[in-house]
Design an enzyme around this catalytic site. Structure first.
Site, PDB file in Angstrom:
ATOM      1  N   SER A  28       0.838  -1.209   0.000  1.00 26.27           N
ATOM      2  CA  SER A  28       0.000   0.000   0.000  1.00 26.27           C
ATOM      3  C   SER A  28       0.864   1.247   0.000  1.00 26.27           C
ATOM      4  CB  SER A  28      -0.856   0.083   1.271  1.00 26.27           C
ATOM      5  OG  SER A  28      -1.611  -1.050   1.427  1.00 26.27           O
ATOM      6  N   HIS A  59      -4.550   0.133  -4.051  1.00 27.66           N
ATOM      7  CA  HIS A  59      -3.941  -1.027  -4.713  1.00 27.66           C
ATOM      8  C   HIS A  59      -4.487  -1.068  -6.142  1.00 27.66           C
ATOM      9  CE1 HIS A  59      -2.702  -2.850  -0.833  1.00 27.66           C
ATOM     10  NE2 HIS A  59      -3.790  -2.257  -0.385  1.00 27.66           N
ATOM     11  N   HIS A  81      -5.390  -9.791  -0.822  1.00 28.76           N
ATOM     12  CA  HIS A  81      -5.362  -9.979   0.625  1.00 28.76           C
ATOM     13  C   HIS A  81      -6.403 -11.017   1.039  1.00 28.76           C
ATOM     14  CE1 HIS A  81      -3.868  -5.829  -0.004  1.00 28.76           C
ATOM     15  NE2 HIS A  81      -3.062  -6.103   1.002  1.00 28.76           N
ATOM     16  N   TYR A  83      -8.117 -10.857   3.680  1.00 28.21           N
ATOM     17  CA  TYR A  83      -9.301 -10.178   4.232  1.00 28.21           C
ATOM     18  C   TYR A  83     -10.296  -9.742   3.156  1.00 28.21           C
ATOM     19  CZ  TYR A  83      -6.802  -5.785   3.137  1.00 28.21           C
ATOM     20  OH  TYR A  83      -6.126  -4.781   2.503  1.00 28.21           O
ATOM     21  N   GLU A  84      -9.862  -9.719   1.904  1.00 29.49           N
ATOM     22  CA  GLU A  84     -10.794  -9.360   0.830  1.00 29.49           C
ATOM     23  C   GLU A  84     -11.771 -10.501   0.542  1.00 29.49           C
ATOM     24  OE1 GLU A  84      -8.957  -6.915  -2.554  1.00 29.49           O
ATOM     25  OE2 GLU A  84      -7.199  -7.816  -1.607  1.00 29.49           O
ATOM     26  N   ALA A 111       3.072  -2.202   3.866  1.00 29.95           N
ATOM     27  CA  ALA A 111       2.899  -1.191   4.903  1.00 29.95           C
ATOM     28  C   ALA A 111       2.585  -1.951   6.181  1.00 29.95           C
ATOM     29  CB  ALA A 111       1.750  -0.264   4.542  1.00 29.95           C
ATOM     30  N   MET A 209      -1.010  -7.265   7.383  1.00 26.32           N
ATOM     31  CA  MET A 209      -2.087  -8.145   6.906  1.00 26.32           C
ATOM     32  C   MET A 209      -1.742  -8.843   5.590  1.00 26.32           C
ATOM     33  SD  MET A 209      -5.213  -5.485   7.602  1.00 26.32           S
ATOM     34  CE  MET A 209      -5.211  -4.394   9.037  1.00 26.32           C
ATOM     35  N   SER A 210      -0.469  -8.932   5.272  1.00 20.18           N
ATOM     36  CA  SER A 210      -0.097  -9.540   3.983  1.00 20.18           C
ATOM     37  C   SER A 210       1.215 -10.312   4.131  1.00 20.18           C
ATOM     38  CB  SER A 210       0.055  -8.439   2.924  1.00 20.18           C
ATOM     39  OG  SER A 210       1.168  -7.620   3.218  1.00 20.18           O
ATOM     40  N   ASN A 233       2.835   3.415  10.773  1.00 20.02           N
ATOM     41  CA  ASN A 233       2.230   3.880  12.024  1.00 20.02           C
ATOM     42  C   ASN A 233       2.747   2.982  13.134  1.00 20.02           C
ATOM     43  OD1 ASN A 233       0.278   1.910  10.473  1.00 20.02           O
ATOM     44  ND2 ASN A 233      -0.108   1.594  12.646  1.00 20.02           N
ATOM     45  N   HIS A 245      -6.648   4.143   7.245  1.00 18.28           N
ATOM     46  CA  HIS A 245      -5.972   3.637   6.042  1.00 18.28           C
ATOM     47  C   HIS A 245      -5.341   4.778   5.247  1.00 18.28           C
ATOM     48  CE1 HIS A 245      -4.977   1.011   2.735  1.00 18.28           C
ATOM     49  NE2 HIS A 245      -5.748   1.698   1.894  1.00 18.28           N
TER      50      HIS A 245
HETATM   51  N1  HPA Z   1      -1.598  -3.199  11.701  1.00 17.49           N
HETATM   52  C1  HPA Z   1      -1.825  -4.054  10.688  1.00 17.49           C
HETATM   53  N2  HPA Z   1      -1.596  -3.754   9.432  1.00 17.49           N
HETATM   54  C2  HPA Z   1      -1.108  -2.542   9.153  1.00 17.49           C
HETATM   55  C3  HPA Z   1      -0.862  -1.599  10.161  1.00 17.49           C
HETATM   56  C4  HPA Z   1      -1.125  -1.950  11.507  1.00 17.49           C
HETATM   57  O1  HPA Z   1      -0.922  -1.166  12.450  1.00 17.49           O
HETATM   58  N3  HPA Z   1      -0.377  -0.491   9.534  1.00 17.49           N
HETATM   59  C5  HPA Z   1      -0.339  -0.775   8.199  1.00 17.49           C
HETATM   60  N4  HPA Z   1      -0.774  -2.009   7.961  1.00 17.49           N
END
Ligand code: HPA
Length: 270
Positions: A28, A59, A81, A83-84, A111, A209-210, A233, A245
């Protein structure tokens, strides 16, 4: 599955004469890497037989073939992903195609949230290992020996050789980096504070998440992996505000230039 992968690969071979040995997956906000690609051939996922289609904003969903610093590459802009709602075979379908296409090295980026107190947003982290907390594994199911072994070893999933090369390049370019463990879980929720505490106790430095499914399958297929997380973050509990996001994509965009320079230079050494 094997026949579908061959069909996809044949389609791509007919489209692009070149045969890159390096694939790059852009996380991302890191899509700017595509600007470094010359002599581009862009193929949207929806045109590729048997390819899943990506749905998240930020994406794009296209394969970009071309050269970076004169080296042939295949760039995946947009990934699939869990989660999709894709099953794990779809999430990792591109890795099977990579292998069939002749890819030997996969550079995977993402990310991620920082779970190491020494990190700050904008940190680039070389992934030296991962923890799979997806609650499943993309290799569950009958094994096709044409792809890889039933019980793959995972002791050098993130190639020490590639890590060393990336470090040498980072030092040459004066790019600061960290090195640590990426913990992957399904999302789409960000973690709770309690979960992040648990993940830190487990040894996670970054959470996302990937990447984990893709790396499991690439390693199984015998593809060497270099992984880079862009810490966008601090993870829940370490962060000072709720996650969004848009902020993730913003910080990744800002960090993108360092990321791109690093990758573009590292490619020459592979
Ligand atoms: N957690 C999970 N996935 C992420 C995060 C997070 O804090 N930041 C970017 N992708």
């Amino acid at each position: 599955m094997f026949e579908r992968v061959v069909e996809t690969t044949e389609y791509l071979r007919n489209k692009v004469g070149n045969r890159p040995k390096i694939a790059i997956i852009l996380g991302s906000g890191l899509g700017g890497m595509v600007d470094y690609v010359e002599n581009k051939i862009v193929i949207p996922y929806h045109e590729i037989p048997n390819f899943p289609i990506s749905t998240v904003s930020g994406h794009a969903g296209e394969l970009v073939f071309g050269t970076v610093n004169g080296v042939e590459v295949l760039v995946m802009k947009g990934r699939f992903h869990y989660y999709e709602g894709y099953d794990m075979k779809k999430v990792t379908y591109p890795q099977y195609v990579f292998k069939e296409f002749g890819i030997e090295t996969m550079i995977v980026s993402n990310a991620a949230g920082g779970a190491n107190k020494n990190y700050v947003p904008g940190t680039l982290m070389i992934i030296n290992d991962h923890i799979n907390l997806f609650g499943t594994n993309p290799l569950i199911g009958p094994n096709d020996e044409r792809f890889g072994p039933r019980f793959p070893d995972m002791s050098n999933t993130y190639s020490k050789d590639l890590i060393n090369k990336a470090k040498i390049v980072a030092e040459k370019l004066n790019i600061k980096y960290e090195e640590g463990v990426y913990l992957g879980s399904s999302g789409p929720t960000y973690e709770t504070g309690a979960e992040v505490k648990m993940m830190m106790a487990m040894g996670a430095d970054a959470v996302g998440m990937s990447t984990v499914p893709e790396s499991i399958v690439a390693n199984y297929l015998g593809i060497k992996i270099l992984g880079i997380s862009c810490i966008t973050n601090m993870a829940t509990g370490l962060a000072t505000k709720p996650h969004a996001h848009e902020d993730v994509v913003d910080i990744a965009n800002q960090t993108g230039e360092r990321f791109c320079k690093w990758i573009a230079e590292t490619i020459k050494e592979l």
